[in-house]
Scaffold this motif. Structure first.
Motif, PDB file in Angstrom:
ATOM      1  N   VAL A   1      35.560  41.448  44.913  1.00 34.37           N
ATOM      2  CA  VAL A   1      34.991  40.146  45.283  1.00 34.37           C
ATOM      3  C   VAL A   1      35.146  39.176  44.111  1.00 34.37           C
ATOM      4  O   VAL A   1      34.769  39.483  42.973  1.00 34.37           O
ATOM      5  CB  VAL A   1      33.488  40.304  45.650  1.00 34.37           C
ATOM      6  CG1 VAL A   1      32.869  38.965  46.016  1.00 34.37           C
ATOM      7  CG2 VAL A   1      33.329  41.307  46.786  1.00 34.37           C
ATOM      8  N   ALA A   2      35.714  38.004  44.387  1.00 34.82           N
ATOM      9  CA  ALA A   2      35.932  36.996  43.342  1.00 34.82           C
ATOM     10  C   ALA A   2      34.760  36.014  43.326  1.00 34.82           C
ATOM     11  O   ALA A   2      34.016  35.916  44.301  1.00 34.82           O
ATOM     12  CB  ALA A   2      37.222  36.254  43.631  1.00 34.82           C
ATOM     13  N   PRO A   3      34.580  35.262  42.234  1.00 33.48           N
ATOM     14  CA  PRO A   3      33.541  34.221  42.231  1.00 33.48           C
ATOM     15  C   PRO A   3      33.733  33.274  43.419  1.00 33.48           C
ATOM     16  O   PRO A   3      34.874  32.939  43.759  1.00 33.48           O
ATOM     17  CB  PRO A   3      33.776  33.490  40.905  1.00 33.48           C
ATOM     18  CG  PRO A   3      34.424  34.507  40.019  1.00 33.48           C
ATOM     19  CD  PRO A   3      35.268  35.346  40.930  1.00 33.48           C
ATOM     20  N   ASP A   4      32.607  32.838  44.018  1.00 32.66           N
ATOM     21  CA  ASP A   4      32.702  31.976  45.200  1.00 32.66           C
ATOM     22  C   ASP A   4      32.497  30.504  44.830  1.00 32.66           C
ATOM     23  O   ASP A   4      31.941  29.741  45.585  1.00 32.66           O
ATOM     24  CB  ASP A   4      31.696  32.422  46.276  1.00 32.66           C
ATOM     25  CG  ASP A   4      30.279  32.441  45.751  1.00 32.66           C
ATOM     26  OD1 ASP A   4      30.068  32.131  44.552  1.00 32.66           O
ATOM     27  OD2 ASP A   4      29.351  32.765  46.537  1.00 32.66           O
TER      28      ASP A   4
ATOM     29  N   SER B   1      30.303  51.870  47.204  1.00 31.88           N
ATOM     30  CA  SER B   1      30.462  50.987  46.051  1.00 31.88           C
ATOM     31  C   SER B   1      31.007  49.635  46.447  1.00 31.88           C
ATOM     32  O   SER B   1      31.724  49.503  47.439  1.00 31.88           O
ATOM     33  CB  SER B   1      31.458  51.601  45.068  1.00 31.88           C
ATOM     34  OG  SER B   1      30.852  52.592  44.321  1.00 31.88           O
ATOM     35  N   LYS B   2      30.700  48.640  45.622  1.00 36.75           N
ATOM     36  CA  LYS B   2      31.223  47.304  45.820  1.00 36.75           C
ATOM     37  C   LYS B   2      31.589  46.757  44.444  1.00 36.75           C
ATOM     38  O   LYS B   2      30.807  46.904  43.499  1.00 36.75           O
ATOM     39  CB  LYS B   2      30.105  46.460  46.454  1.00 36.75           C
ATOM     40  CG  LYS B   2      30.455  45.046  46.726  1.00 36.75           C
ATOM     41  CD  LYS B   2      29.292  44.404  47.496  1.00 36.75           C
ATOM     42  CE  LYS B   2      29.369  42.898  47.425  1.00 36.75           C
ATOM     43  NZ  LYS B   2      28.208  42.262  48.003  1.00 36.75           N
ATOM     44  N   VAL B   3      32.768  46.170  44.327  1.00 32.63           N
ATOM     45  CA  VAL B   3      33.189  45.645  43.015  1.00 32.63           C
ATOM     46  C   VAL B   3      33.288  44.130  43.096  1.00 32.63           C
ATOM     47  O   VAL B   3      33.871  43.587  44.026  1.00 32.63           O
ATOM     48  CB  VAL B   3      34.584  46.198  42.601  1.00 32.63           C
ATOM     49  CG1 VAL B   3      34.919  45.779  41.169  1.00 32.63           C
ATOM     50  CG2 VAL B   3      34.649  47.703  42.753  1.00 32.63           C
ATOM     51  N   ARG B   4      32.723  43.441  42.101  1.00 36.04           N
ATOM     52  CA  ARG B   4      32.907  41.997  42.035  1.00 36.04           C
ATOM     53  C   ARG B   4      33.249  41.603  40.611  1.00 36.04           C
ATOM     54  O   ARG B   4      32.854  42.277  39.664  1.00 36.04           O
ATOM     55  CB  ARG B   4      31.671  41.261  42.531  1.00 36.04           C
ATOM     56  CG  ARG B   4      30.444  41.457  41.666  1.00 36.04           C
ATOM     57  CD  ARG B   4      29.403  40.405  41.989  1.00 36.04           C
ATOM     58  NE  ARG B   4      28.605  40.771  43.146  1.00 36.04           N
ATOM     59  CZ  ARG B   4      28.075  39.885  43.985  1.00 36.04           C
ATOM     60  NH1 ARG B   4      28.262  38.610  43.805  1.00 36.04           N
ATOM     61  NH2 ARG B   4      27.345  40.280  44.998  1.00 36.04           N
ATOM     62  N   VAL B   5      33.993  40.515  40.485  1.00 29.32           N
ATOM     63  CA  VAL B   5      34.265  39.990  39.143  1.00 29.32           C
ATOM     64  C   VAL B   5      33.270  38.869  38.898  1.00 29.32           C
ATOM     65  O   VAL B   5      33.094  37.970  39.718  1.00 29.32           O
ATOM     66  CB  VAL B   5      35.720  39.484  39.010  1.00 29.32           C
ATOM     67  CG1 VAL B   5      35.892  38.710  37.702  1.00 29.32           C
ATOM     68  CG2 VAL B   5      36.666  40.669  39.039  1.00 29.32           C
TER      69      VAL B   5
ATOM     70  N   LEU C   1      31.877  44.196  37.842  1.00 30.93           N
ATOM     71  CA  LEU C   1      30.634  44.945  38.038  1.00 30.93           C
ATOM     72  C   LEU C   1      30.784  45.779  39.309  1.00 30.93           C
ATOM     73  O   LEU C   1      31.053  45.232  40.380  1.00 30.93           O
ATOM     74  CB  LEU C   1      29.459  43.963  38.183  1.00 30.93           C
ATOM     75  CG  LEU C   1      28.143  44.545  38.712  1.00 30.93           C
ATOM     76  CD1 LEU C   1      27.543  45.527  37.715  1.00 30.93           C
ATOM     77  CD2 LEU C   1      27.132  43.425  38.996  1.00 30.93           C
ATOM     78  N   THR C   2      30.623  47.097  39.168  1.00 38.31           N
ATOM     79  CA  THR C   2      30.643  47.984  40.330  1.00 38.31           C
ATOM     80  C   THR C   2      29.211  48.355  40.666  1.00 38.31           C
ATOM     81  O   THR C   2      28.499  48.904  39.820  1.00 38.31           O
ATOM     82  CB  THR C   2      31.457  49.256  40.029  1.00 38.31           C
ATOM     83  OG1 THR C   2      32.803  48.867  39.732  1.00 38.31           O
ATOM     84  CG2 THR C   2      31.467  50.224  41.213  1.00 38.31           C
TER      85      THR C   2
END
Ligand code: NAD
Length: 478
Positions: free
Chosen positions: A14-17, A92-96, A83-84
């Motif tokens: 997931v990228a910054p929105d 799990s979910k990964v976002r930057v 961040l995972t």
């Protein structure tokens, strides 16, 4: 692909929105550790699309090769990191995260830090500098003015090295320039962390300049907050694992549980981000929330980790899988903590207990027992005092508490020299821990010394002997 930009991230990340290039810094954060990156930054990240004026500038205060390397890593990655978030089920979910827009190493660029803090665009100065970082003298409960670094800052207040020196010098500049003060927001795991921060920063300011201290007192605010999210230390093996799963080449990834909570007093000197949109609970008084978190989650974390260290376990889920340790921690919660605790609205203590146990058993965290057990001398006081006092006042069974203290002291005495700086700083405690009687005079136990501790202390000594002679398991209360 090296994590330098958020333009083309691997699928599933997931990228910054919001438009990262157009956000503006409004927060300066001291102590850019794992917890800050998984908690405060995670919340701020979610509201920058609503208000882009709250991006964060990180500040590191420690000099040395490790800090230099970290700063270089932040610069190389344009301060992005992944961040995972992992649930006990393994999902799990990964976002930057993009809200950290710069990282300054104070010893390298002190003036840049002071300028950033003095800029009126900076409206919140937050910190995660550990429980011991507030320089409060454990015996007096006051800011410790005898600390060498503090003494040095008081001699050369315009060239500070401590967080107190930086923040108060910046507030002096702001006052002189006719700017507003900022909010000083602690996100450390302390009961009434805002009150502690207030004591620390005003303690320093008063010693520096009484008039300046009055201005700070009248204009800055120090909201109390209850923070919660288990965030383990990241080893190089974990970095490799996280990057393999995400497809990123991130030198600064981290993992945290999916649970997160932040209960905060709405007391800000010059505005705040709309954090309620990300789930922060704003309340008039955080006391009951803090008590539940600290006396249940943190207290049982160390109740598990001290003996688990001695038993050679590495991660907290392994410790909880040990039936004797689990029985002891459940009995501690059920018999010593819950009957003396008041639940805030919407919280049931039994439900909270079950969630704590489930969170501790999350194997994906691989949460290191040494991380939890480190800095025990501060943690014992902060996490156990109320429960110990209640047991002593009500004259209830002290065996579980005595076992926790005995395990703590035996751990201090026997845990081999390892890289935890907090252990190294505790040489005096280590020496005292050797002897049964003098160990009981350690400052960690001052907070209940005014009560009748005869039975508790006798039990601690008895259990330490059992640990030394027969091992930890034999000392676990039935
Ligand atoms: P960490 O080791 O990753 O980071 C600690 C940071 O504090 C580092 O950047 C370090 O340089 C800085 N620091 C330490 N002492 C300092 C001092 N005296 N002055 C200025 N900076 C100092 O640790 P972490 O996991 O991020 O935990 C930090 C704090 O966050 C904890 O002590 C606790 O109060 C709080 N917290 C952590 C967790 C967690 O699960 N990790 C959960 C809740 C709260």
């Amino acid at each position: 692909m090296t994590l330098k930009s958020v333009d083309s991230l691997p699928s599933g990340v997931v990228a910054p929105d919001y438009d990262v290039a157009s956000v503006r810094p409004g927060i300066v954060h001291f102590g850019v550790g794992n917890f800050f990156r998984a908690h405060e930054a995670f919340y701020v990240e979610q509201v920058l699309k609503d208000d882009p004026n709250w991006a964060i500038i990180g500040v590191g205060l420690t000099a040395g090769e490790r800090s230099e390397r970290k700063a270089a890593q932040y610069k190389a990655q344009n301060c992005f990191y992944s961040l995972t978030e992992t649930a006990p089920s393994g999902d799990s979910k990964v976002r930057v995260i993009g809200c950290l827009r710069d990282y300054l190493l104070a010893p390298d660029s002190p003036e840049a830090v002071l300028e950033r803090l003095s800029d009126p665009a900076t409206r919140i100065v937050s910190m995660t500098i550990t429980e011991g970082g507030y320089n409060i003298d454990e015996s007096t409960g006051e800011f410790d003015l005898t600390n060498d670094a503090v003494q040095q800052d008081l001699k050369t207040p315009e060239r500070p090295s401590t967080i107190f020196g930086y923040v108060v010098e910046a507030l002096r500049r702001r006052r002189d320039a006719g700017h507003k003060a900022f909010t000083i927001m602690s996100a450390d795991n302390l009961r009434h962390n805002g009150t502690v921060a207030r004591k620390a920063f005003l303690g320093y300011a008063k010693a520096r300049d009484a008039e300046l201290a009055s201005w700070v007192e009248a204009n800055a605010t120090f909201p109390n907050g209850m923070v919660d999210r288990i965030t383990p230390t990241v080893s190089s093996a974990v970095i490799e694992k996280l990057n393999k799963a995400s497809g990123l080449e991130d030198d600064l990834p981290l993992v945290a549980e999916d649970f997160h909570q932040w209960v905060l007093e709405d007391s800000f000197a010059d505005g705040r981000p709309p954090l309620e949109k990300a789930g922060v609970q704003f309340v008039d008084d955080v006391t009951d929330y803090e008590h539940v978190k600290i006396r249940m989650l943190n207290a049982s974390h160390i109740m598990l980790s001290f003996p688990a260290t001695l038993m050679g376990y590495e991660n907290i889920d392994q410790a909880l899988a040990d039936e004797d340790l689990r029985r002891n921690v459940e009995a501690f919660l059920n018999k010593d903590v819950i009957p003396t605790l008041h639940a805030p609205p919407g919280v049931t203590l039994e439900g909270y207990r079950d969630s704590v146990i489930s969170r501790f058993s999350n194997p994906a965290m691989a949460d290191q027992i040494l991380r939890i057990a480190s800095d025990g001398s501060s943690k014992v006081q902060v996490f156990w005092t109320e429960t110990v006092r209640q047991a002593l006042e009500r004259k209830t069974d002290v065996s579980r508490i005595a076992f926790g203290i005995a395990a703590y002291l035996e751990m201090l005495r026997t845990v081999p020299d390892h890289s935890e700086p907090t252990f190294k700083a505790k040489q005096k405690e280590l020496a005292s821990a050797e002897d049964y009687e003098s160990a009981l005079k350690l400052p960690s136990f001052d907070a209940w010394r005014d009560l009748d501790t005869t039975e508790l202390n006798a039990k601690v000594i008895e259990l330490r002997k059992v640990i030394r002679e027969k091992g930890v398991r034999a000392a676990i209360p039935a």
